[in-house]
Scaffold this active site. Structure first.
Site, PDB file in Angstrom:
ATOM      1  CB  ALA A   1     -20.129  -4.007  -8.279  1.00 49.14           C
TER       2      ALA A   1
ATOM      3  N   GLY B   1     -27.494   0.891  -7.967  1.00 46.61           N
ATOM      4  CA  GLY B   1     -28.613   0.300  -8.691  1.00 46.61           C
ATOM      5  C   GLY B   1     -29.529   1.391  -9.187  1.00 46.61           C
TER       6      GLY B   1
ATOM      7  CG  ASP C   1     -24.441  -7.048 -14.715  1.00 43.19           C
ATOM      8  OD1 ASP C   1     -23.729  -8.006 -15.079  1.00 43.19           O
ATOM      9  OD2 ASP C   1     -24.121  -6.294 -13.763  1.00 43.19           O
TER      10      ASP C   1
END
Length: 501
Positions: free
Chosen positions: A14, A17, A247
């Protein structure tokens, strides 16, 4: 020359990355192997507010993924495949020509406020749960689509295909549309008992059922990079694989448990506490305790619960930074360690903490309204957050035991949150059992394991777990100050009763 199986994993959270290379290498003499991971690219994932709505910067994420692919080959690696895992529920809509309709909404956008209650009243909570097996969270795909329907969104009328976030990014890379199973099970529109999309519910709510593609299992090859992207990046052919694209499920696949029956906590912006099962558990008590059934790798299901997690701390830090108080996380942990224990507690899952204007003020208001002293310092606020999370973990762990009839020896913690050693210590104290931590990059590692199995380098996911055990150090935290934690837990239970979410 010895062949080194190599894959490229993109793990999008969130807030950030990363792109990581995974290589199976010989660990020494004999046939022993280990998984070596190398981070080659890291980038921020900052949402964008446009007007009244909060969106993901999806084009920016695609560009960062392209950068990671180019970087992998420029550094001399030769990955055979790549795969993407992300958070659940969010999606993009494509028109008849395959063009993206607008910028995907962020799950913290407020368009879905009140819709959990509205649809539960309209359809019945028991029915909704029986047909999805999911915890009722306001950001679930169901509520997002229903919000668009109520707003008469022209995008919904024009759309021909819905792709969840990793599927959307895979489509941009390959030109192939696919829906991955673990992501499908986060939507509240997938029926786990029937193992199919809940099209009768879609019709009843006026949602276009033709948007949804039949899911494929983790490990499915989506396609190759398009020729246009290969030319743009100057790279050779590269397979794009569907990971366990949610994830959480990628992380769960990498838990180095000694037994197939174990409890785990994926710790990060969200905390996901659960256990692996062979089939969904759709008992009414699962609904009452607000657990979810999500699909996993290798044909498994996972009984788990979403807990607000370190988002609360991240938001506090952001507000303090705006006020000119700059702290890194080690500084915040050090301040918490010297603060008074159990000065005040919160329920991390109270929806007031979902997306407030000021998290520190919201914490203070909660404490004030519940008759507790308000935290007066940064250290007291951080300690309140970490102790409250640990106590919530105990509550949810015990609920999972009641639902499954299993007593767990301890708790496996994985993910970036385990770098907060104080939280790990507090969790061991709260649950009164050992906590085993590691690996940190569990989601990326689980992503790699699915790719390696798809490439024929692992017989099954259990062989992948053994590879994780051989490759990464595990730390153990033992319970401390048991009487103090037990007293705090009794107080915490009373607090939850008088301050319902």
């Amino acid at each position: 020359m010895t062949h080194t199986p190599t894959v490229l994993a993109f793990d999008l959270g969130a807030g950030s990355g990363r792109a990581l290379i995974g290589e199976i290498e010989a660990a020494g003499s004999g046939s022993a192997k280990r998984l070596k991971i190398t981070e080659i690219h890291r980038f921020s994932n900052t949402p964008v507010r446009i007007g009244e709505h909060l969106h993901w910067n999806t084009p920016g994420l695609l560009q960062e993924i392209k950068t990671g692919i180019r970087q992998a080959f420029q550094l001399g690696y030769k990955p055979e495949s790549c795969a993407i895992d992300t958070w659940g529920v969010d999606f993009g809509l494509l028109d008849a020509s395959g063009e993206l309709l607008g910028i995907p909404y962020h799950y913290r956008d407020r368009q879905t406020e009140g819709l959990v209650e509205e649809l539960s009243a309209k359809l019945g909570a028991e029915r909704l749960f029986a047909e999805s097996g999911l915890q009722f969270m306001p950001f679930n795909t169901l509520y997002q689509l229903y919000a668009m329907k109520k707003a008469n969104s022209p995008k919904l009328e024009m759309a021909k295909t819905l792709l969840l976030t990793p599927d959307l990014l895979n489509y941009f890379l390959t030109g192939r549309k696919a829906c991955e199973f673990t992501m499908a099970t986060t939507t509240q529109l997938y029926d786990p008992a029937k193992r199919a999309w809940n099209k009768p519910l879609m019709r009843e709510l006026g949602l276009p059922e033709a948007l949804f593609i039949d899911p494929v299992q983790p490990g499915t090859e989506i396609g190759q990079l398009t020729e246009e992207i290969r030319a743009e990046l100057g790279v050779p052919k590269l397979k794009v694989i569907a990971a366990a694209s949610h994830d959480t499920e990628s992380a769960a696949a990498a838990v180095p448990a000694a037994s197939p029956v174990f409890a785990y906590l994926v710790s990060g912006t969200w905390s996901l506490l659960g256990t692996q099962m062979q089939a969904p558990l759709l008992h009414p008590d699962v609904l009452k305790l607000e657990f979810s059934n999500e699909g996993g790798a290798g044909g498994t299901y996972h009984l788990l619960k979403n807990i607000m997690g370190l988002w609360i701390l991240q938001e506090c830090r952001r507000i303090w930074e705006q006020q000119g108080e700059l702290f890194d996380y080690p500084q915040l942990v050090a301040l918490a360690e010297t603060a008074k224990p159990f000065g005040c507690l919160i329920d991390p899952d109270d929806l007031r903490f979902m997306n407030p204007d000021s998290m520190p003020e919201e914490i203070a208001a909660y404490c004030r309204e519940s008759g507790q002293p308000e935290p007066r310092t940064v250290g007291e606020t951080v300690r309140c957050i970490l102790e409250s999370l640990a106590l919530k973990y105990r509550m949810v762990l015990e609920q999972a035991e009641r639902l499954t009839g299993t007593v767990f020896d301890g708790l496996h913690m994985v993910g970036g949150g385990i770098q907060n050693e104080l939280l790990c210590r507090f969790t061991a104290g709260a649950i009164g059992r050992p906590v085993w931590t590691g690996p940190v990059e569990a989601s990326a590692i689980g992503n790699m394991l699915v790719q390696l199995q798809a490439g024929g380098y692992l017989a099954d996911m259990q062989e992948g777990v053994e590879l994780v055990k051989a490759s990464f150090a595990i730390s153990t935290y033992v319970p401390e100050q048991q009487s103090e934690w037990q007293t705090a837990y009794t107080r915490y239970q009373q607090l939850i009763e008088v301050m319902p979410c």
